[in-house]
Design a protein around this motif. Structure first.
Motif, short mmCIF file in Angstrom:
data_model
loop_
_atom_site.label_atom_id
_atom_site.label_comp_id
_atom_site.label_asym_id
_atom_site.label_seq_id
_atom_site.Cartn_x
_atom_site.Cartn_y
_atom_site.Cartn_z
N THR A 247 3.68 3.33 0.70
CA THR A 247 2.27 3.13 1.03
C THR A 247 1.59 2.24 -0.01
N THR B 36 2.89 10.02 4.65
CA THR B 36 2.89 10.62 3.32
C THR B 36 2.19 11.97 3.32
N LEU B 37 1.04 12.05 3.96
CA LEU B 37 0.31 13.31 4.03
C LEU B 37 1.12 14.38 4.76
N LEU C 227 4.96 7.74 -0.42
CA LEU C 227 3.79 7.34 -1.19
C LEU C 227 4.02 5.98 -1.85
N LEU D 138 -8.07 4.79 3.93
CA LEU D 138 -7.17 5.89 3.57
C LEU D 138 -7.95 7.15 3.23
N THR E 153 -7.54 10.69 5.15
CA THR E 153 -7.29 11.95 4.44
C THR E 153 -8.28 13.02 4.90
N TRP F 245 0.36 6.15 5.18
CA TRP F 245 -0.40 7.21 4.50
C TRP F 245 -0.37 8.50 5.31
N ALA G 68 -0.47 0.32 6.62
CA ALA G 68 -0.79 1.16 5.46
C ALA G 68 -1.32 2.51 5.91
N ALA G 69 -2.13 2.53 6.97
CA ALA G 69 -2.71 3.78 7.46
C ALA G 69 -1.62 4.72 7.98
#
Length: 342
Positions: free
Chosen positions: A18, A159-160, A15, A326, A330, A156, A152-153
């Motif tokens: 990101t 991270t998810l 995170l 983002l 999500t 993310w 960045a995508a």
């Protein structure tokens, strides 16, 4: 979940990386929009040094070495700040990849995605170099910008995935249909972001000086679409401040404006459908986030035209586009999880 849980520790680190990538995107937009992309005429240094020249002897030496590009200290520092931050991001991503090889990694830690990010950030470094050596060529700068968004995508998504075990799965009515719609929305948004990059790098952000009309009360003035979307104009050309005529810039701007309309007409109904269909608070929050970010982005775009591209507004336009991307990612991730357990 215990604080020492390795999955939570790795997720928090992902995170943080990101957020660093988002900061690099915003700073890159600031450098580009403040016309500092060629603040250093060489790469990776600045006038042959690791830091921008500031003292009188350094500036004099730099001006002698690069007579066609006199030192502008404020622009040089902006460019170097972006390079330093991008370098830090690259090292942080490399550490993420090395974590995938370590014994302390949590179960299910993705192996391919971190190394894909290493390859992507390496390509980004090359694009950053070509941005300078090819004199801010629009095709290169747009690719560099898009690469930053994709970086960045993917961070993310990582991270998810790392936070996934600690997150609940939610019941969503007919998630398969929503997943298809959200994936189409993601493609539309990526195309619009690409158009936005092309608009910015060709200095066409104010290709229309009015809103909702374009020029002199006209909705559809004279335009040159051939020149507007010619990707390669050759090498050895300095593209700083743009080389296209007014009609080509108007064409780019209006296509981007139409793209914004299409994006809004697709994503706003999607947000409403998501809000009505979702049976959990998380889906309704996502619906609100997508809707509000989209309206904010449209407002910033209009403010750019009416205010003749004020720098803070233009930079925010880039940042909100990244946040909207983002948010849609999500949504796709959550719908995919719901679809699997349906």
């Amino acid at each position: 979940m215990a604080m020492h849980d390795p999955s939570l520790t790795h997720a928090r680190y992902a995170l943080a990386v990101t957020l660093l990538a988002l900061l690099v995107i915003v700073l890159g937009a600031y450098v580009r929009l403040s016309d500092a992309g060629l603040g250093c005429p060489d790469w990776p240094g600045c006038y042959g040094n690791l830091i921008a020249p500031t003292s009188e002897p350094q500036i004099s030496s730099a001006n002698s070495a690069y007579p066609g590009r006199p030192v502008e200290v404020h622009k040089a520092w902006k460019e170097m700040a972006h390079r330093y931050l991008a370098g830090a991001l690259g090292l942080a991503i490399l550490f993420l990849a090395l974590l995938s090889l370590g014994r302390g990694k949590p179960t299910g830690y993705p192996r391919l995605l971190p190394w894909l990010l290493v390859l992507l950030v390496t390509l980004q470094a090359a694009l950053g170099m070509w941005t300078v050596t090819l004199l801010v060529k629009p095709a290169i700068v747009t690719s560099h910008l898009l690469g930053g968004f994709i970086t960045a995508a993917l961070l993310w998504i990582l991270t998810l995935r790392l936070y996934g075990p600690a997150m609940n799965s939610y019941v969503i009515h007919r998630p398969g249909r929503l997943l298809l719609f959200s994936r189409i929305g993601l493609v539309i948004l990526l195309l619009q972001i690409t158009l936005g990059g092309w608009t910015s790098t060709n200095y066409a952000a104010i290709g229309c000086s009015e809103f909702p009309t374009c020029h002199s009360g006209l909705w559809w003035p004279g335009m040159d679409f051939t020149q507007a979307f010619t990707l390669w104009h050759g090498t050895g050309i300095n593209y700083e401040y743009g080389i296209l005529g007014a009609e080509a810039r108007t064409a780019i701007h209006l296509v981007h404006r139409l793209g914004a309309l299409i994006t809004a007409l697709y994503l706003l109904p999607l947000a409403v459908l998501l809000y009505r269909t979702g049976r959990a608070a998380i889906t309704q929050r996502l619906a609100w986030a997508i809707g509000l970010l989209l309206m904010l982005q449209l407002g910033l775009g209009i403010a750019n035209v009416l205010g003749h591209l004020p720098l803070p507004v233009a930079v925010a336009h880039n940042g909100v586009a990244a946040l909207l991307l983002l948010a849609l990612l999500t949504l796709n991730w959550q719908l995919k999880r719901a679809y699997r357990i349906e």
